[in-house]
Design an enzyme around this catalytic site. Structure first.
Site, PDB file in Angstrom:
ATOM      1  N   ASN A  12       0.825  -1.206   0.000  1.00 52.87           N
ATOM      2  CA  ASN A  12       0.000   0.000   0.000  1.00 52.87           C
ATOM      3  C   ASN A  12       0.856   1.251   0.000  1.00 52.87           C
ATOM      4  OD1 ASN A  12      -2.625  -1.151   0.207  1.00 52.87           O
ATOM      5  ND2 ASN A  12      -2.336  -1.475   2.400  1.00 52.87           N
ATOM      6  N   THR A 221       0.727 -10.262  20.922  1.00 48.51           N
ATOM      7  CA  THR A 221       1.370  -8.966  21.118  1.00 48.51           C
ATOM      8  C   THR A 221       0.437  -8.062  21.907  1.00 48.51           C
ATOM      9  OG1 THR A 221       0.560  -8.127  18.987  1.00 48.51           O
ATOM     10  CG2 THR A 221       2.729  -9.190  19.005  1.00 48.51           C
ATOM     11  N   GLY A 223       1.253  -4.554  22.670  1.00 47.83           N
ATOM     12  CA  GLY A 223       1.644  -3.160  22.592  1.00 47.83           C
ATOM     13  C   GLY A 223       2.618  -2.794  23.694  1.00 47.83           C
ATOM     14  N   GLY A 252       3.314  -3.505  14.447  1.00 45.96           N
ATOM     15  CA  GLY A 252       3.022  -4.939  14.411  1.00 45.96           C
ATOM     16  C   GLY A 252       3.736  -5.645  13.272  1.00 45.96           C
ATOM     17  N   ASP A 253       3.867  -4.967  12.135  1.00 46.11           N
ATOM     18  CA  ASP A 253       4.582  -5.554  11.001  1.00 46.11           C
ATOM     19  C   ASP A 253       6.082  -5.617  11.273  1.00 46.11           C
ATOM     20  OD1 ASP A 253       2.186  -5.802   9.612  1.00 46.11           O
ATOM     21  OD2 ASP A 253       2.365  -3.788   8.770  1.00 46.11           O
ATOM     22  N   SER A 292      10.524   3.675   9.491  1.00 43.73           N
ATOM     23  CA  SER A 292      10.859   3.581  10.918  1.00 43.73           C
ATOM     24  C   SER A 292      11.619   2.310  11.276  1.00 43.73           C
ATOM     25  CB  SER A 292       9.576   3.639  11.755  1.00 43.73           C
ATOM     26  OG  SER A 292       8.835   2.428  11.666  1.00 43.73           O
TER      27      SER A 292
END
Length: 306
Positions: A12, A221, A223, A252-253, A292
């Site tokens: 995307n 997960t 966070g 998350g990726d 990032s």
């Protein structure tokens, strides 16, 4: 590392919009700036893994447009093999509209574009040559995910599934999964009942619920609360890495990509998840998803600085 990691799924163009706070339903808020950045779950995971030394192939589709070229060029620059990314001339590249507030939290609206046009026939067996892991998510049509999982099983590769965005999962897909990565909400959706706040006990409930599908390796997960790893009868709590988040988009990726690299190296699931948690935390200290993600050197510097 001689074996390949294959990421199958979405690419995307992320339209990131900075806002003071996320709007409530029916509310209009002002945005400060707009950026177009590379994204999509499979593309994100591929770049995250490649930057950490993984040998990665990306399988998916983009449109014959500027966003599609940007995505392929960015992945290639990170070391990802994009030769199995199809270019579809009559459809636009997928997009994600992502407002991000001052606390680093976000909302995401997906416009599938080419991701919705990909078919099971776009999953060539050649992409699986020397593959040890195949990572799947749900931003592409379910028949594509099923074909990708079937192909992985046929060559003896481990299927790593992150069922996001969540939808009901057919038994034939769950039967193919070797490692399942879910967040707390996805875990609740799989259980069809709220298990919060019974963590880590909720992980045992999830393991038992998935036992008929022989899924013995699960990562939940959480966070800023870290993660929980289920590996057979062993349950391990992964401590969080404390940071001041700037943007949580794609964290998350980052986790999935890092986990895949370490598993491909032969690390245990708990060890791989421990490092993946650090990588995900690092990613929240920068803006955007793929921009990032750390390199090996940046991750080492981050650890040393702590």
């Amino acid at each position: 590392m001689t074996e390949h990691i294959v990421m199958v799924g979405a690419l995307n163009a992320d339209l990131g919009i900075r806002v003071d706070r996320l709007p409530a339903p029916g509310e209009t808020v002002s945005g400060r700036e707009v950026e177009v950045l590379p994204g999509g779950k499979a593309s994100n995971q591929a770049v995250a893994a490649a930057r950490l030394g993984g040998r990665v192939r990306l399988v998916g589709a983009v449109g014959d447009d500027e966003n599609g070229r940007m995505l392929r060029e960015h992945a290639t620059a990170a070391g990802v093999d994009v030769s199995f990314v199809r270019v579809l001339p009559e459809v636009a590249t997928g997009q994600a509209i992502i407002p991000v507030d001052d606390a680093g939290e976000n909302s995401i609206i997906l416009v599938p574009g080419a991701n919705g046009a990909i078919t099971p026939d776009d999953i060539p067996i050649e992409a699986y040559t020397d593959a040890s892991l195949v990572c799947l998510s749900l931003e592409v049509p379910l028949p594509v995910v099923l074909r990708a999982a079937s192909r992985a099983v046929s060559v003896g590769a481990t299927v790593v599934l992150n069922p996001s965005p969540y939808r009901p999962l057919p038994g034939e897909l769950l039967d193919a999964v070797g490692v399942l990565i879910v967040n707390e909400l996805e875990a609740e959706q799989l259980l069809d009942a709220s298990i919060e706040p019974a963590w880590p006990a909720g992980a045992e409930a999830l393991r038992l619920a998935l036992e008929p599908h022989r899924i013995a390796r699960i990562v939940v997960t959480r966070g800023a609360a870290g993660a929980i790893v289920v590996d057979g009868d062993d349950i391990t709590e992964i401590e969080p890495t404390a940071v001041e988040p700037v943007d949580t988009t794609g964290a998350g990726d980052a986790f999935t990509g890092a986990l895949a690299v370490r598993l491909a190296e032969g690390r245990s699931l708990a060890d791989a998840a421990t490092e993946a948690s650090v990588v995900a935390a690092f990613s929240t200290t920068r803006r955007g998803a793929q921009p990032s993600y750390p390199t090996i050197a940046e991750l080492a510097e981050f650890r040393d600085g702590r």
